[in-house]
Design a protein around this motif. Structure first.
Motif, short mmCIF file in Angstrom:
data_model
loop_
_atom_site.label_atom_id
_atom_site.label_comp_id
_atom_site.label_asym_id
_atom_site.label_seq_id
_atom_site.Cartn_x
_atom_site.Cartn_y
_atom_site.Cartn_z
N GLU A 163 1.80 7.18 0.65
CA GLU A 163 2.20 8.30 0.38
C GLU A 163 1.18 9.36 -0.01
OE1 GLU A 163 5.61 8.42 -2.77
OE2 GLU A 163 5.31 6.04 -2.79
N ASP A 164 0.05 9.08 -0.54
CA ASP A 164 -1.08 9.91 -0.71
C ASP A 164 -1.60 10.39 0.29
OD1 ASP A 164 -1.59 9.86 -3.57
OD2 ASP A 164 -3.54 8.98 -3.25
N ARG A 216 0.91 -1.17 0.01
CA ARG A 216 0.05 0.06 -0.02
C ARG A 216 0.86 1.40 0.10
NH1 ARG A 216 -3.47 -2.79 4.04
NH2 ARG A 216 -5.00 -3.80 2.88
N LEU A 217 2.07 0.93 -0.68
CA LEU A 217 2.96 2.19 -0.67
C LEU A 217 2.26 3.60 -1.27
CD1 LEU A 217 5.76 3.71 -0.09
CD2 LEU A 217 6.46 2.68 -2.41
N ALA A 218 1.54 3.37 -2.37
CA ALA A 218 1.06 4.47 -2.88
C ALA A 218 -0.30 5.06 -2.01
CB ALA A 218 0.25 4.06 -4.29
N ARG A 259 -5.46 9.72 9.65
CA ARG A 259 -6.85 10.03 9.34
C ARG A 259 -7.21 9.74 7.68
NH1 ARG A 259 -7.56 14.00 13.03
NH2 ARG A 259 -7.00 15.60 11.49
N ALA A 260 -6.15 10.47 6.97
CA ALA A 260 -6.19 10.49 5.33
C ALA A 260 -6.14 9.24 4.84
CB ALA A 260 -5.03 11.42 4.86
N ALA A 268 -1.36 15.17 4.50
CA ALA A 268 -1.41 15.80 5.55
C ALA A 268 -0.40 16.87 5.47
CB ALA A 268 -0.81 14.63 6.45
N MET A 269 0.74 16.81 4.57
CA MET A 269 1.69 18.21 4.29
C MET A 269 0.87 19.36 3.68
SD MET A 269 4.87 17.08 5.00
CE MET A 269 5.67 15.39 5.64
#
Lengths: 417, 118
Positions: A36-37, A31-33, A69-70, A42-43
């Motif tokens: 990262e999403d 679930r890397l993608a 959360r995201a 968050a950023m």
């Protein structure tokens, strides 16, 4: 950039790898993608909230809670029913001393992430891009600028790499000390390539390019400092990168024109990085195995301590090149050895050595062989032959900067008969 | 002194490619901007608004009708507002021109004066 802005940049950069690694540990490398999403969201949320609310007391905790959360939202959206319940149990990271610059070592999760993205199944270029994106937290725009590619091509490369990692679906872990050396070797090679991407270029002074160099150093040093993953090879690589990077600020003049090693203002070399390089070099000597990183670091160290080009310990550099050639007899190190030989024993010896290597070198876009030959011919007073060699080098030059450098050398020759 | 509303229009999707250096710099510019206005007593309340776009309410013949406002995916969204104090519109405009919100491509500011005539 102001100091506060720089501290925030370090925060975003360092927390990117750390938070991503923590999300991945629970969500899995497949679930890397998604991870990262979620982190990117968050950023961006920080970027849009903090101007109103100020920077929170525990910025890392804020970023983590928002990213978690995201991620739950992203995974819910991706597959209804399968939610991130394991994520709800994730503890929030403790508050970091904010602005602690480069002091923090990589934790196990981040190091595991470094090994995951430098998987030998991926092409080296993809390993480098993914390591910079995930651990370095570089944005796609600056990453594309740093790797001299387009945002679209880079996005494609990253996507293919993530898909490949997802298909492998290996557990996220730092390889045990007895693990096959191929995994460690791949990481070191990726960091070396990352550094060179930033270093080997006329545009090497731009911020994006330097960023690659410094990220490679940060990761190499973290690897060398890790209680389990550390080995003398990692120290040798860290030494090499520090010693090379020390020369970054002396490589161009005030107008941005590249300077050759003999003309570089050595007082502009970074003494702090030279010292750091020597510290790693001393630690690199504790192993029994001599690697190419050891040899290249030995060469870089001899250059770094020399008061001038003429007063360089060329005999020691020749000896290091000979050890390197025993490990890697390819044309590029052979040419470098030939040049060092000429500096150590005179232009005649150098010219003879260059001439044996010349037929092995690439015929296109590789001016260094003919340039070395021209240099030695010029020293021997054989100006007509030197002019021919410089002209041959010029035909293979890769940039206007290189052509200008060669033209300046031709101008010092006796006038055309 | 009059009060002016700075409505911050933005395209949230445009923020996606930003790297750490730029993020640090933007947040820091906001902090410096707010501090500089605050010292001179020129900064009023400010709030971030959520991205859901809210509701648009209208009363028609059959009662009140609510439609969704633009979502985060939209090209243009009011992301938040600042209220600043300024003697006249020119002065307010000068303040708005220094707002870091304008540093991002695609962002724009809607400057409105609070009507204080009795």
């Amino acid at each position: 950039m102001s100091e506060a802005a720089a501290r925030l940049a370090v925060l975003f950069r360092e927390q990117h790898g750390r938070l991503l690694a923590q999300l991945l540990r629970h969500a899995g490398t497949a679930r890397l993608a998604a991870c990262e999403d979620a982190l990117q969201q968050a950023m961006v949320a920080a970027l849009r909230h903090w101007p109103f609310d100020g920077v929170p007391d525990n910025p890392a905790g804020w970023l983590f809670a928002t990213a978690r959360r995201a991620l739950v939202d992203v995974l819910r959206g991706a597959s209804r029913g399968e939610t991130g319940h394991a994520l709800d149990a994730l503890p929030a990271p403790a508050a970091d001393a904010f602005g602690e610059r480069f002091a923090r070592e990589l934790d196990d999760d981040e190091l595991a992430l470094l090994f995951a993205v430098c998987h030998p199944a991926l092409p080296p270029a993809s390993q480098v891009a993914l390591a910079l994106r995930t651990l370095g937290g570089l944005g796609v725009r600056e990453l594309a600028a740093g790797l001299l590619t387009t945002e679209a091509a880079l996005a494609q490369r990253l996507k293919r790499a993530r898909d490949e990692l997802a298909a492998l679906d290996e557990p996220l872990a730092v390889p045990a000390p007895e693990a096959p050396p191929a995994r460690r070797g791949a990481v070191l090679t990726a960091l070396y390539v990352m550094f060179n991407e930033g270093y080997q270029s006329a545009e090497g002074t731009s911020y994006a390019r330097r960023g690659l160099c410094f990220e490679a150093i940060r990761l190499a040093r973290a690897l060398a400092a890790h209680p389990v993953a550390a080995d003398p090879e990692a120290d040798a690589l860290a030494a090499l990168l520090c010693l090379h990077a020390a020369r970054l600020s002396g490589r161009v003049d005030a107008d941005g024109t590249p300077l050759r090693l003999p003309e570089q203002p050595r007082e502009r070399w970074d003494a702090g990085l030279v010292a750091l390089g020597h510290r790693h070099l001393a630690r690199a000597g504790r192993g029994a195995r001599l690697t190419r990183w050891h040899c290249e670091a030995g060469i870089a160290a001899a250059h770094a301590v020399a008061p001038s080009y003429a007063d360089t310990d060329w005999a020691s550099i020749v000896a290091w090149y000979e050890r390197l050639l025993a490990l890697d007899p390819s044309p590029a190190p052979r040419l470098a050895h030939a040049i060092a030989l000429g500096e150590a024993r005179g232009a005649d010896a150098g010219l003879a050595a260059v001439d044996t290597v010349l037929p092995l070198l690439p015929r296109e876009r590789y001016p260094f062989g003919q340039a070395a030959r021209a240099e030695f011919l010029q020293r021997l007073g054989r100006d007509a032959e030197a002019r021919a060699a410089w002209t041959a080098a010029r035909a293979q030059a890769r940039s206007d900067a290189e052509r200008a450098l060669i033209d300046a050398r031709i101008a010092t020759l006796a006038p055309h008969p | 002194m009059n009060q002016y509303l700075l409505l911050l229009h933005e395209t949230p999707a445009a923020y996606a490619g930003i790297g750490p250096e730029e993020m640090g710099a933007i947040i820091e510019r906001y902090a410096a901007w707010a501090a500089s206005l605050g010292e001179r007593g020129l900064l009023g309340p400010s709030q971030k608004l959520t991205d859901d776009g809210g509701l648009h309410l209208r009363r028609g013949a059959s009662g009140t009708v609510a439609t969704d406002g633009p979502y985060a995916e939209a090209k243009d969204l009011v992301g938040g507002f600042f209220i600043v104090n300024a003697p006249d519109r020119d002065a307010a405009r000068k303040i708005a021109e220094t707002c870091p919100h304008l540093d991002m491509a695609g962002n724009w500011i809607e400057l409105r004066e609070v009507d204080s005539r009795a």
